[in-house]
Design a protein around this motif. Structure first.
Motif, PDB file in Angstrom:
ATOM      1  N   PRO A   1      -6.958   6.662   4.348  1.00  0.00           N
ATOM      2  CA  PRO A   1      -6.484   7.393   3.177  1.00  0.00           C
ATOM      3  C   PRO A   1      -6.573   8.905   3.390  1.00  0.00           C
ATOM      4  O   PRO A   1      -7.446   9.377   4.125  1.00  0.00           O
TER       5      PRO A   1
ATOM      6  N   SER B   1      -3.678  -0.719  -1.693  1.00  0.00           N
ATOM      7  CA  SER B   1      -3.683  -0.547  -3.144  1.00  0.00           C
ATOM      8  C   SER B   1      -2.441  -1.208  -3.707  1.00  0.00           C
ATOM      9  O   SER B   1      -1.369  -1.105  -3.141  1.00  0.00           O
TER      10      SER B   1
ATOM     11  N   ASN C   1       2.323   7.701   5.089  1.00  0.00           N
ATOM     12  CA  ASN C   1       2.803   7.152   3.820  1.00  0.00           C
ATOM     13  C   ASN C   1       4.072   7.865   3.347  1.00  0.00           C
ATOM     14  O   ASN C   1       4.858   7.295   2.593  1.00  0.00           O
TER      15      ASN C   1
ATOM     16  N   ASN D   1       0.844  -1.197   0.000  1.00  0.00           N
ATOM     17  CA  ASN D   1       0.000   0.000   0.000  1.00  0.00           C
ATOM     18  C   ASN D   1       0.877   1.244   0.000  1.00  0.00           C
ATOM     19  O   ASN D   1       1.641   1.466   0.936  1.00  0.00           O
ATOM     20  N   TYR D   2       0.773   2.055  -1.064  1.00  0.00           N
ATOM     21  CA  TYR D   2       1.539   3.301  -1.146  1.00  0.00           C
ATOM     22  C   TYR D   2       0.624   4.499  -1.335  1.00  0.00           C
ATOM     23  O   TYR D   2       1.066   5.569  -1.756  1.00  0.00           O
ATOM     24  N   ALA D   3      -0.651   4.330  -1.011  1.00  0.00           N
ATOM     25  CA  ALA D   3      -1.608   5.428  -1.109  1.00  0.00           C
ATOM     26  C   ALA D   3      -1.289   6.482  -0.048  1.00  0.00           C
ATOM     27  O   ALA D   3      -0.743   6.179   1.022  1.00  0.00           O
TER      28      ALA D   3
END
Length: 142
Positions: free
Chosen positions: A132, A141, A59, A41-43
């Motif tokens: 998010p 994601s 993030n 997940n790099y959102a």
């Protein structure tokens, strides 16, 4: 009413957490590598403790270490995490716990990106929740 997370009983934690989260956060367990929902997940957003909701990582500090667990170069500012000497399993490591509830998150190693401080906070996905940026549904994601 403010909850004193550090003094909840095991029974209270079991009511609050799934069996996997209880095992990781309260019994110092580890999920299998490459199985956690936040590894890839790099959102944009922030990671909070799955036990108490405390902000732990963002993030902006996450990177792909290839280790199979979410990796961060640093925790969120303030007293987000505590670090403790861990000599379990015949190794000497540094355990990372939530600064608010004491839940086990993972370990920190001095093999992260040198240009970003050199640390790798290797954290179990199951010890985290992700929000998010801008709110909305949480999730990984690819």
């Amino acid at each position: 009413m403010t909850i004193d997370f550090k003094n909840l009983s095991a029974a209270e934690w079991r009511e609050k957490l799934s069996p996997e989260r209880f095992h990781i956060l309260r019994e110092k367990g580890t999920e299998r590598a490459f199985t956690g929902q936040y590894d890839k997940n790099y959102a944009a957003g922030e990671y909070t403790c799955a036990g108490c909701g405390e902000k732990l990582f963002t993030n902006d500090e996450k990177y792909n270490s290839g280790c199979g667990w979410p990796a961060f170069v640093a925790p969120a500012e303030g007293a987000a995490v505590d670090e403790h000497r861990d000599t379990s399993f015949g190794m000497v490591r540094t355990e990372v716990t939530c600064g608010n509830c004491g839940g086990h998150l993972g370990h920190v190693f001095p093999d992260g990106p040198r240009d970003r401080g050199g640390m790798r906070y290797c954290i179990n996905s199951a010890s985290l929740d992700f929000t998010p940026e801008g709110g909305g549904a949480a999730g990984a994601s690819e």
